[in-house]
Motif scaffolding. Structure first.
Motif, PDB file in Angstrom:
ATOM      1  N   ALA A 195      -3.478  29.600  -2.781  1.00 32.96           N
ATOM      2  CA  ALA A 195      -2.560  28.351  -2.904  1.00 32.96           C
ATOM      3  C   ALA A 195      -1.249  28.118  -2.131  1.00 32.96           C
ATOM      4  O   ALA A 195      -1.028  27.159  -1.594  1.00 32.96           O
ATOM      5  CB  ALA A 195      -2.461  27.958  -4.550  1.00 32.96           C
ATOM      6  N   HIS A 203      -1.579  15.074  -2.668  1.00 31.24           N
ATOM      7  CA  HIS A 203      -1.451  15.911  -1.421  1.00 31.24           C
ATOM      8  C   HIS A 203      -0.763  14.700  -0.709  1.00 31.24           C
ATOM      9  O   HIS A 203      -0.739  14.774   0.676  1.00 31.24           O
ATOM     10  CB  HIS A 203      -2.344  16.619  -0.872  1.00 31.24           C
ATOM     11  CG  HIS A 203      -2.709  17.907  -1.875  1.00 31.24           C
ATOM     12  ND1 HIS A 203      -3.696  17.975  -2.748  1.00 31.24           N
ATOM     13  CD2 HIS A 203      -2.148  19.061  -2.148  1.00 31.24           C
ATOM     14  CE1 HIS A 203      -3.976  18.891  -3.031  1.00 31.24           C
ATOM     15  NE2 HIS A 203      -2.948  19.543  -2.908  1.00 31.24           N
ATOM     16  N   ASN A 225       2.359  18.577 -10.326  1.00 33.46           N
ATOM     17  CA  ASN A 225       1.114  18.663  -9.385  1.00 33.46           C
ATOM     18  C   ASN A 225       0.244  19.884  -9.445  1.00 33.46           C
ATOM     19  O   ASN A 225      -0.481  20.175  -8.556  1.00 33.46           O
ATOM     20  CB  ASN A 225       1.711  18.312  -8.085  1.00 33.46           C
ATOM     21  CG  ASN A 225       2.289  17.111  -7.716  1.00 33.46           C
ATOM     22  OD1 ASN A 225       1.838  16.298  -8.481  1.00 33.46           O
ATOM     23  ND2 ASN A 225       2.978  17.103  -6.964  1.00 33.46           N
ATOM     24  N   VAL A 226       0.163  20.527 -10.548  1.00 40.70           N
ATOM     25  CA  VAL A 226      -0.426  21.897 -10.871  1.00 40.70           C
ATOM     26  C   VAL A 226      -0.989  21.333 -12.315  1.00 40.70           C
ATOM     27  O   VAL A 226      -0.395  21.537 -13.444  1.00 40.70           O
ATOM     28  CB  VAL A 226       0.291  23.167 -10.925  1.00 40.70           C
ATOM     29  CG1 VAL A 226      -0.744  24.051 -11.196  1.00 40.70           C
ATOM     30  CG2 VAL A 226       0.879  23.197  -9.440  1.00 40.70           C
ATOM     31  N   ARG A 248       4.803  20.604  -4.384  1.00 46.10           N
ATOM     32  CA  ARG A 248       4.106  21.486  -5.366  1.00 46.10           C
ATOM     33  C   ARG A 248       4.815  21.589  -6.802  1.00 46.10           C
ATOM     34  O   ARG A 248       5.067  22.788  -6.989  1.00 46.10           O
ATOM     35  CB  ARG A 248       3.258  22.601  -4.974  1.00 46.10           C
ATOM     36  CG  ARG A 248       2.714  23.293  -5.870  1.00 46.10           C
ATOM     37  CD  ARG A 248       1.473  22.707  -5.900  1.00 46.10           C
ATOM     38  NE  ARG A 248       0.526  22.548  -4.755  1.00 46.10           N
ATOM     39  CZ  ARG A 248      -0.531  21.659  -4.421  1.00 46.10           C
ATOM     40  NH1 ARG A 248      -0.856  20.730  -5.425  1.00 46.10           N
ATOM     41  NH2 ARG A 248      -1.274  21.730  -3.338  1.00 46.10           N
ATOM     42  N   LEU A 293      -5.374  22.064  -8.322  1.00 47.80           N
ATOM     43  CA  LEU A 293      -4.091  21.246  -7.524  1.00 47.80           C
ATOM     44  C   LEU A 293      -4.347  19.976  -7.182  1.00 47.80           C
ATOM     45  O   LEU A 293      -5.399  19.496  -6.780  1.00 47.80           O
ATOM     46  CB  LEU A 293      -4.122  22.067  -6.164  1.00 47.80           C
ATOM     47  CG  LEU A 293      -3.843  23.752  -6.176  1.00 47.80           C
ATOM     48  CD1 LEU A 293      -4.034  24.336  -4.587  1.00 47.80           C
ATOM     49  CD2 LEU A 293      -2.661  24.201  -6.835  1.00 47.80           C
ATOM     50  N   ASP A 351      -0.615  25.700   0.767  1.00 47.67           N
ATOM     51  CA  ASP A 351       0.569  24.505   0.938  1.00 47.67           C
ATOM     52  C   ASP A 351       1.230  24.544   2.148  1.00 47.67           C
ATOM     53  O   ASP A 351       1.804  23.808   2.584  1.00 47.67           O
ATOM     54  CB  ASP A 351       1.490  24.729  -0.245  1.00 47.67           C
ATOM     55  CG  ASP A 351       1.135  24.177  -1.530  1.00 47.67           C
ATOM     56  OD1 ASP A 351       0.141  23.298  -1.563  1.00 47.67           O
ATOM     57  OD2 ASP A 351       1.653  24.302  -2.693  1.00 47.67           O
ATOM     58  N   LEU A 407       5.586  26.377  -4.815  1.00 47.15           N
ATOM     59  CA  LEU A 407       4.583  27.304  -5.570  1.00 47.15           C
ATOM     60  C   LEU A 407       5.090  28.837  -4.990  1.00 47.15           C
ATOM     61  O   LEU A 407       5.026  29.921  -5.827  1.00 47.15           O
ATOM     62  CB  LEU A 407       3.244  27.266  -5.088  1.00 47.15           C
ATOM     63  CG  LEU A 407       2.307  27.952  -6.121  1.00 47.15           C
ATOM     64  CD1 LEU A 407       2.298  27.493  -7.447  1.00 47.15           C
ATOM     65  CD2 LEU A 407       0.804  27.495  -5.614  1.00 47.15           C
TER      66      LEU A 407
END
Length: 261
Positions: A132, A162, A148-149, A144, A159, A136, A182
């Motif tokens: 991940a 975007h 958004n997780v 992120r 995820l 990204d 992240l």
């Protein structure tokens, strides 16, 4: 019209990994992400589903969502099923949206703007966290944050969101993304052999990503590839892909040995 274009390519099978649907009922405002999605019911050729739908104003932001979804699926990252959504005038002025089929798990990070110690611990234990992080970096995603997780609280993550990635006009293809939230969440505190192993895994993942046939992946985006500004986004992703190993090494630089014991 973009809606008619997508209906055509979906019916012709060009969007093999993405459904087309129509918003038929709004259940309420969604308390997730930061793009003001609504929670609603959408009708598709496969039936009706609950989904989170974001209204799209600019074609390139719809393309960003689709491209990110397709790349994520191609590398085995968990993202909700995607739907291009026709929005009737009764539900607002923008006729098209991007939908994510609802995942019925609580979101541990709801409403948070920074990663808590608990969130960091759970993410560090996630087997796909390095995948991940590298994903990204590839799509230039600096957004992120915890909203958004999605998480079920048992070590499984998804995820989302975007639409702020792939900003080809703002970011050079060979430059690090402005932020990799992240990476920052899971990297702090790694020193010595642990950080060396982390760097090795990042390099290994970037090498794999660099070998993926991107044109074949993006071909699943159908007619959106001809929309205004979108070919440049695809070109940017391809150019950036050729620099992924370099970007991974820059994101996790070799540790400098101190001169003092």
């Amino acid at each position: 019209m973009l809606v008619a274009l997508f209906r055509h390519v979906v019916e012709e099978g060009a969007l093999r990994m993405v459904q087309f649907g129509t918003l038929v009922n709004v259940l309420g405002q969604a308390d997730m992400g930061d793009s003001a999605p609504v929670r609603g019911m959408i009708h598709t050729s496969n039936g009706q589903f609950e989904a989170y739908v974001k209204r799209v104003i600019h074609e390139d932001r719809l393309a960003a969502e689709l491209f990110a979804f397709l790349i994520a699926r191609s590398v085995g990252l968990p993202v909700p099923d995607a739907v291009v959504v026709s929005i009737p005038p009764a539900f607002g002025p923008h006729p098209i949206g991007f939908g994510s089929i609802a995942i019925n798990h609580p979101n541990l990070f709801q409403g948070m703007r920074s990663y808590s110690p608990t969130a960091r611990s759970l993410l560090r234990a996630w087997p796909k966290v390095i995948d991940a992080v590298c994903f990204d970096e590839w799509i230039g995603n600096s957004d992120r944050h915890p909203g958004n997780v999605l998480s079920d609280g048992n070590g499984n993550f998804w995820l989302i969101d975007h639409d702020k990635a792939i900003l080809a006009e703002l970011m050079q293809p060979d430059a690090l993304s402005f932020f990799n939230e992240l990476f920052n969440a899971v990297d702090s505190g790694k020193f010595g052999p642990e950080r060396d192993e982390y760097r090795r895994k990042v390099e290994e993942t970037m090498s794999i990503y660099q070998s993926i046939g991107l044109n074949g992946v993006l071909a699943n985006a159908g007619g959106i590839q001809q929309a205004n500004g979108v070919p440049e986004m695809a070109d940017w992703l391809g150019m950036r892909q050729s620099h992924l190993l370099k970007l991974g090494c820059e994101r996790v630089p070799v540790q400098q040995m101190g001169i003092f014991p």
